[in-house]
Write a protein that holds these residues in place. Structure first.
Motif, PDB file in Angstrom:
ATOM      1  N   ARG A 172       4.531   9.867   4.692  1.00 47.70           N
ATOM      2  CA  ARG A 172       3.440   9.016   5.193  1.00 47.70           C
ATOM      3  C   ARG A 172       2.236   9.052   4.258  1.00 47.70           C
ATOM      4  O   ARG A 172       1.588   8.034   4.024  1.00 47.70           O
ATOM      5  N   ASP A 173       1.950  10.234   3.725  1.00 46.22           N
ATOM      6  CA  ASP A 173       0.834  10.344   2.785  1.00 46.22           C
ATOM      7  C   ASP A 173       1.111   9.543   1.520  1.00 46.22           C
ATOM      8  O   ASP A 173       0.220   8.897   0.979  1.00 46.22           O
ATOM      9  N   VAL A 174       2.355   9.562   1.062  1.00 47.24           N
ATOM     10  CA  VAL A 174       2.724   8.776  -0.113  1.00 47.24           C
ATOM     11  C   VAL A 174       2.580   7.285   0.195  1.00 47.24           C
ATOM     12  O   VAL A 174       1.961   6.537  -0.560  1.00 47.24           O
ATOM     13  N   ARG A 175       3.134   6.868   1.325  1.00 48.60           N
ATOM     14  CA  ARG A 175       3.127   5.441   1.659  1.00 48.60           C
ATOM     15  C   ARG A 175       1.733   4.916   1.964  1.00 48.60           C
ATOM     16  O   ARG A 175       1.315   3.888   1.441  1.00 48.60           O
ATOM     17  N   TYR A 176       1.015   5.595   2.828  1.00 48.89           N
ATOM     18  CA  TYR A 176      -0.274   5.071   3.280  1.00 48.89           C
ATOM     19  C   TYR A 176      -1.455   5.580   2.460  1.00 48.89           C
ATOM     20  O   TYR A 176      -2.472   4.917   2.378  1.00 48.89           O
ATOM     21  N   GLY A 177      -1.317   6.735   1.862  1.00 47.72           N
ATOM     22  CA  GLY A 177      -2.399   7.286   1.055  1.00 47.72           C
ATOM     23  C   GLY A 177      -2.289   6.925  -0.411  1.00 47.72           C
ATOM     24  O   GLY A 177      -3.225   7.117  -1.182  1.00 47.72           O
ATOM     25  N   GLY A 178      -1.116   6.410  -0.804  1.00 51.59           N
ATOM     26  CA  GLY A 178      -0.920   6.025  -2.194  1.00 51.59           C
ATOM     27  C   GLY A 178      -0.851   7.200  -3.158  1.00 51.59           C
ATOM     28  O   GLY A 178      -0.879   7.017  -4.359  1.00 51.59           O
ATOM     29  N   ARG A 179      -0.717   8.399  -2.625  1.00 47.88           N
ATOM     30  CA  ARG A 179      -0.688   9.601  -3.454  1.00 47.88           C
ATOM     31  C   ARG A 179       0.765   9.979  -3.762  1.00 47.88           C
ATOM     32  O   ARG A 179       1.577  10.066  -2.850  1.00 47.88           O
ATOM     33  N   PRO A 180       1.096  10.206  -5.022  1.00 44.58           N
ATOM     34  CA  PRO A 180       2.444  10.683  -5.323  1.00 44.58           C
ATOM     35  C   PRO A 180       2.633  12.104  -4.789  1.00 44.58           C
ATOM     36  O   PRO A 180       1.664  12.844  -4.613  1.00 44.58           O
ATOM     37  N   ALA A 181       3.866  12.457  -4.539  1.00 42.93           N
ATOM     38  CA  ALA A 181       4.191  13.797  -4.061  1.00 42.93           C
ATOM     39  C   ALA A 181       5.317  14.364  -4.913  1.00 42.93           C
ATOM     40  O   ALA A 181       6.018  13.618  -5.593  1.00 42.93           O
TER      41      ALA A 181
ATOM     42  N   VAL B  82       7.142   8.563  -4.989  1.00 36.10           N
ATOM     43  CA  VAL B  82       6.019   7.701  -5.343  1.00 36.10           C
ATOM     44  C   VAL B  82       6.018   6.466  -4.456  1.00 36.10           C
ATOM     45  O   VAL B  82       7.066   6.057  -3.939  1.00 36.10           O
ATOM     46  N   PRO B  83       4.854   5.830  -4.281  1.00 38.89           N
ATOM     47  CA  PRO B  83       4.805   4.588  -3.504  1.00 38.89           C
ATOM     48  C   PRO B  83       5.633   3.496  -4.188  1.00 38.89           C
ATOM     49  O   PRO B  83       5.791   3.503  -5.413  1.00 38.89           O
ATOM     50  N   PRO B  84       6.163   2.553  -3.414  1.00 44.74           N
ATOM     51  CA  PRO B  84       6.990   1.490  -3.990  1.00 44.74           C
ATOM     52  C   PRO B  84       6.300   0.719  -5.109  1.00 44.74           C
ATOM     53  O   PRO B  84       6.927   0.416  -6.127  1.00 44.74           O
ATOM     54  N   ASP B  85       5.016   0.410  -4.965  1.00 41.47           N
ATOM     55  CA  ASP B  85       4.340  -0.369  -6.007  1.00 41.47           C
ATOM     56  C   ASP B  85       4.231   0.415  -7.316  1.00 41.47           C
ATOM     57  O   ASP B  85       4.309  -0.151  -8.396  1.00 41.47           O
ATOM     58  N   PHE B  86       4.090   1.737  -7.228  1.00 47.69           N
ATOM     59  CA  PHE B  86       4.067   2.573  -8.429  1.00 47.69           C
ATOM     60  C   PHE B  86       5.402   2.502  -9.158  1.00 47.69           C
ATOM     61  O   PHE B  86       5.466   2.319 -10.372  1.00 47.69           O
ATOM     62  N   TYR B  87       6.484   2.640  -8.406  1.00 43.22           N
ATOM     63  CA  TYR B  87       7.824   2.593  -8.983  1.00 43.22           C
ATOM     64  C   TYR B  87       8.108   1.228  -9.607  1.00 43.22           C
ATOM     65  O   TYR B  87       8.608   1.146 -10.734  1.00 43.22           O
ATOM     66  N   GLU B  88       7.781   0.168  -8.887  1.00 46.89           N
ATOM     67  CA  GLU B  88       8.021  -1.183  -9.401  1.00 46.89           C
ATOM     68  C   GLU B  88       7.217  -1.437 -10.670  1.00 46.89           C
ATOM     69  O   GLU B  88       7.709  -2.049 -11.619  1.00 46.89           O
TER      70      GLU B  88
END
Length: 102
Positions: free
Chosen positions: A31-40, A53-59
């Motif tokens: 949830r922190d990755v998805r909503y906080g935009g923070r990688p883990a 990582v969030p989907p937009d980071f990966y893309e």
């Protein structure tokens, strides 16, 4: 995120959780990755072994990789291998400078 849950925030801002504590902390971590935009990162013996990582980071990373490949192919076709080697050295210097600035 609370440190008592086994999740620690590293100096570079990445949320880390050990593989031992991963199961108990997976939902809050994701949830922190998805909503906080923070990688883990998942860690084993204190070393990072996998990232989330969030989907937009990966893309964006995929797009950047494709762009870099296309640029190198264009350089190879236009200028040849010698110019590519020179550019790789110059780029390494620029990357080092950027790392020091951040």
């Amino acid at each position: 995120m609370a440190a008592d849950q086994g999740i620690q925030i590293a100096d570079d801002g990445v949320a880390e959780v050990s593989m031992t504590d991963a199961r108990a902390n997976l939902t809050p971590l994701l949830r922190d990755v998805r909503y906080g935009g923070r990688p883990a990162a998942f860690t084993e013996r204190g070393k990072r072994s996998a990232y989330v990582v969030p989907p937009d980071f990966y893309e964006q990373a995929l797009e950047d990789r494709l762009t870099a490949r296309a640029m190198w192919q264009l350089i190879d076709e236009t200028f040849g291998e010698q110019r590519r080697e020179n550019l790789e050295k110059e780029l390494a210097l620029y990357r080092d400078q950027l790392k020091r600035q951040t």
